[in-house]
Design a protein around this motif. Structure first.
Motif, PDB file in Angstrom:
ATOM      1  N   ASN A 210     -24.546 -21.214   8.925  1.00  0.00           N
ATOM      2  CA  ASN A 210     -24.764 -22.650   8.775  1.00  0.00           C
ATOM      3  C   ASN A 210     -25.588 -22.975   7.537  1.00  0.00           C
ATOM      4  OD1 ASN A 210     -23.331 -23.897  10.874  1.00  0.00           O
ATOM      5  ND2 ASN A 210     -24.935 -23.460  12.370  1.00  0.00           N
ATOM      6  N   SER A 211     -26.481 -22.070   7.185  1.00  0.00           N
ATOM      7  CA  SER A 211     -27.346 -22.309   6.028  1.00  0.00           C
ATOM      8  C   SER A 211     -26.590 -22.278   4.706  1.00  0.00           C
ATOM      9  CB  SER A 211     -28.464 -21.262   5.993  1.00  0.00           C
ATOM     10  OG  SER A 211     -27.910 -19.941   5.936  1.00  0.00           O
ATOM     11  N   GLN A 216     -23.647 -27.464  10.739  1.00  0.00           N
ATOM     12  CA  GLN A 216     -24.133 -27.303  12.102  1.00  0.00           C
ATOM     13  C   GLN A 216     -23.216 -26.443  12.954  1.00  0.00           C
ATOM     14  OE1 GLN A 216     -24.652 -31.017  14.195  1.00  0.00           O
ATOM     15  NE2 GLN A 216     -25.278 -30.043  16.114  1.00  0.00           N
ATOM     16  N   TRP A 217     -21.886 -26.488  12.675  1.00  0.00           N
ATOM     17  CA  TRP A 217     -20.911 -25.905  13.594  1.00  0.00           C
ATOM     18  C   TRP A 217     -20.245 -24.643  13.055  1.00  0.00           C
ATOM     19  CZ3 TRP A 217     -22.002 -27.704  18.004  1.00  0.00           C
ATOM     20  CH2 TRP A 217     -22.419 -29.029  18.159  1.00  0.00           C
ATOM     21  N   GLN A 221     -21.487 -19.339  17.659  1.00  0.00           N
ATOM     22  CA  GLN A 221     -21.739 -20.509  18.512  1.00  0.00           C
ATOM     23  C   GLN A 221     -21.731 -20.097  19.989  1.00  0.00           C
ATOM     24  OE1 GLN A 221     -22.390 -23.678  17.445  1.00  0.00           O
ATOM     25  NE2 GLN A 221     -22.240 -23.097  15.276  1.00  0.00           N
ATOM     26  N   ASN A 260     -27.080 -17.659  16.977  1.00  0.00           N
ATOM     27  CA  ASN A 260     -26.280 -18.843  16.697  1.00  0.00           C
ATOM     28  C   ASN A 260     -26.540 -19.370  15.283  1.00  0.00           C
ATOM     29  OD1 ASN A 260     -25.185 -18.715  19.242  1.00  0.00           O
ATOM     30  ND2 ASN A 260     -25.590 -20.861  19.734  1.00  0.00           N
ATOM     31  N   GLY A 261     -25.442 -19.707  14.609  1.00  0.00           N
ATOM     32  CA  GLY A 261     -25.535 -20.226  13.255  1.00  0.00           C
ATOM     33  C   GLY A 261     -25.501 -19.168  12.176  1.00  0.00           C
TER      34      GLY A 261
END
Length: 550
Positions: A210-211, A216-217, A221, A260-261
């Motif tokens: 995500n970075s 966000q998605w 996940q 996550n992410g």
């Protein structure tokens, strides 16, 4: 002397013959389209309409990709932004089904009008968005014939030594059969992005963190459930329930998802979009696959025994009492986790992966219809269904094309991300529009911390309104290649690609790519240097939609 003379004459004759044969294997055109997908066909049609010579080099025998291989319940999103030749295609579908002869297994009045996000048949706009596979292929072939396109089928790029480049441009591609195709501009319209990769254009496989693009998605996940394709009840993952030492059931990974992410090299699952029918006269019983092991479906039995009863929810109706049957639920047609190697694999390895997917999915249907341990009411109902005999007739009624939902994705000067799809950031130089949700199928199946099986990666986030797609997302960085356009494996993050990757959008981008190619040829420019304002005017004249409300 006579013997030497005859030997020399023979050698000369042989050399001339070899040269003639070599010339027979060489082909030239303004534009070379690699790939027979819907994007490839539409790109070639548009090139011809603009007066450019064009050749389509297709690894496949059958044209149209997923559009003619089972995906007939079209992912339209907002159909108002589907224009140009894509809309022409769906208008021709409408015209086909206005004929009484098109309804051989069902009365038109009995069909209904269910579509995905829009009615299947829109009489006011004379478009139809839902269709049988053979109808899509027939329309593609008609477009090829009408535009006098030359298609070279079953021709596979030589990925080891089949690309010649000079001065940052592709000059010629060679196929495994030895055919050589020279052109001014090349379009990679494959689902895999093979031409792009061989040209050493930057690309990515897997999920970004995500970075990376402030999303966000994207990335892992875990325990995020948005579509319902997860285990809603606690299902034991072990071969002997409760016994960790017995090993995991087939299809469950021993690995844990990352945080996550975070990024990984995994991709969303593939499947076949089966065309099924409940019309007895046109129905073939589900065949037993070449390699069948009922133990592969033990997890599915546990799902049914837990009370799950959504099996027939995605038997989406298409004309003539047929379906476009898609993945649905925690254990379905998606062969989760078994495609990670596919994007970069050799042709031979890809064939093995494709065959494994076929065996899995055929085995799934055969198991549900025949295994005595199945809930009886489900098996009885399933036996009313089978493969449609009048579809994919030269392939055992099985779809031609595996649904490659995602493979390589180009990294260009502009990357489409969820921020553009969700309307948080503006898009420069638009060449078409998308509107579908951020949509990723499951990526992996694992054991949770509390000891139960779960799927991960299934995301569905609605786009608030249609969004534009940037021209820079279908062209490589200029320093990497100056005469290549990539309308399918375009520059997009994993999660943004989950929205862009719809067949109408591929057709739109194929048309825009061909228009840009013609403009680059006329101006003698690199594809990165064309005048966007001229391109914009041409696309609008072609009735493409570039921004909301145009």
């Amino acid at each position: 002397m006579i013997r030497k003379f005859l030997a020399g004459l023979f050698a000369l004759h042989f050399s001339l013959f070899a040269l003639a044969q070599q010339k027979k294997q060489e082909y030239k055109a303004d534009i070379i389209v690699y790939g027979g997908t819907s994007a490839g066909v539409i790109a070639a049609v548009q090139a011809a309409k603009l007066g450019k010579s064009v050749l389509v080099v297709s690894p496949d025998q059958h044209l149209g990709g997923l559009s003619s291989s089972g995906l007939g319940f079209t992912d339209t999103g907002d159909k108002s932004v589907i224009g140009g030749l894509a809309r022409t295609f769906y208008a021709r579908v409408y015209q086909h089904y206005q004929k009484a002869s098109a309804w051989n297994w069902q009365a038109q009045t009995a069909y209904g009008n269910k579509g995905q996000g829009t009615p299947a048949m829109d009489g006011n706009e004379r478009t139809m968005w839902i269709f049988e596979p053979h109808v899509a292929e027939q329309i593609m072939e008609e477009m090829v014939k009408e535009n006098h396109l030359k298609i070279y089928r079953d021709e596979w790029l030589n990925r080891k030594s089949g690309l010649e480049m000079k001065g940052g441009k592709i000059t010629r591609l060679t196929t495994l059969s030895g055919k050589k195709f020279s052109g001014k501009i090349f379009i990679d319209a494959t689902y895999e992005g093979d031409l792009m990769a061989v040209a050493k254009v930057s690309y990515h496989v897997g999920r970004e963190a995500n970075s990376t693009y402030s999303e966000q998605w994207n990335g892992v996940q875990a325990l995020v459930f948005q579509h319902g394709h997860h285990f809603k009840n606690k299902i034991d993952p072990y071969r002997i329930a409760g016994d960790k030492n017995s090993g995991l059931l087939t299809g469950i990974s021993i690995e844990q998802p990352g945080k996550n992410g975070t990024a990984d090299n995994k991709i969303q699952a593939y499947c076949y979009r089966m065309c099924l029918t409940d019309k007895p006269e046109n129905r073939m019983a589900f065949p037993k696959p070449d390699h069948y092991n009922p133990k592969d479906y033990e997890l599915l039995l546990r799902v049914f025994n837990s009370g799950w009863n959504e099996l027939f929810d995605k038997y989406d109706p298409i004309p003539n009492r047929k379906t476009d049957t898609n993945n649905h639920g925690p254990f379905s047609t998606d062969f989760i986790g078994m495609n990670y190697d596919y994007p970069e694999a050799s042709y031979e390895k890809r064939r093995e992966i494709i065959k494994a997917h076929e065996n899995y999915q055929k085995g799934l249907m055969y198991f549900m219809a025949n295994d005595p341990r199945m809930p009886q009411q489900i098996s009885i109902k399933l036996k009313n269904w089978g493969l449609a005999k009048d579809e994919f007739k030269d392939n055992g009624n099985w779809p031609y094309q595996l649904y490659v939902r995602e493979a390589r994705r180009m990294i260009s000067d502009f990357v489409m991300t969820e921020n553009e799809v969700l309307g948080k950031k503006a898009v420069p130089n638009p060449i078409g529009m998308g509107s579908y949700s951020l949509d990723s199928h499951n990526v992996q199946r694992y054991v949770t911390a509390d000891g139960f099986v779960q799927n991960e990666g299934d995301i569905g986030v609605k786009a608030p309104k249609p969004y534009s797609i940037a021209y820079q997302s279908i062209v490589p960085r200029k320093q990497e290649c100056q005469n290549l356009l990539v309308p399918v494996c375009l520059s997009a993050s994993h999660i943004a690609y989950g929205s862009v990757r719809m067949e109408p959008v591929f057709m739109i981008l194929g048309e825009s790519a061909a228009t840009a190619a013609a403009l680059a040829i006329d101006g003698g420019n690199a594809v990165q240097d064309i005048d966007y304002n001229v391109l914009k005017k041409m696309l609008l004249n072609q009735k493409q939609h570039l921004v909301l409300g145009d």
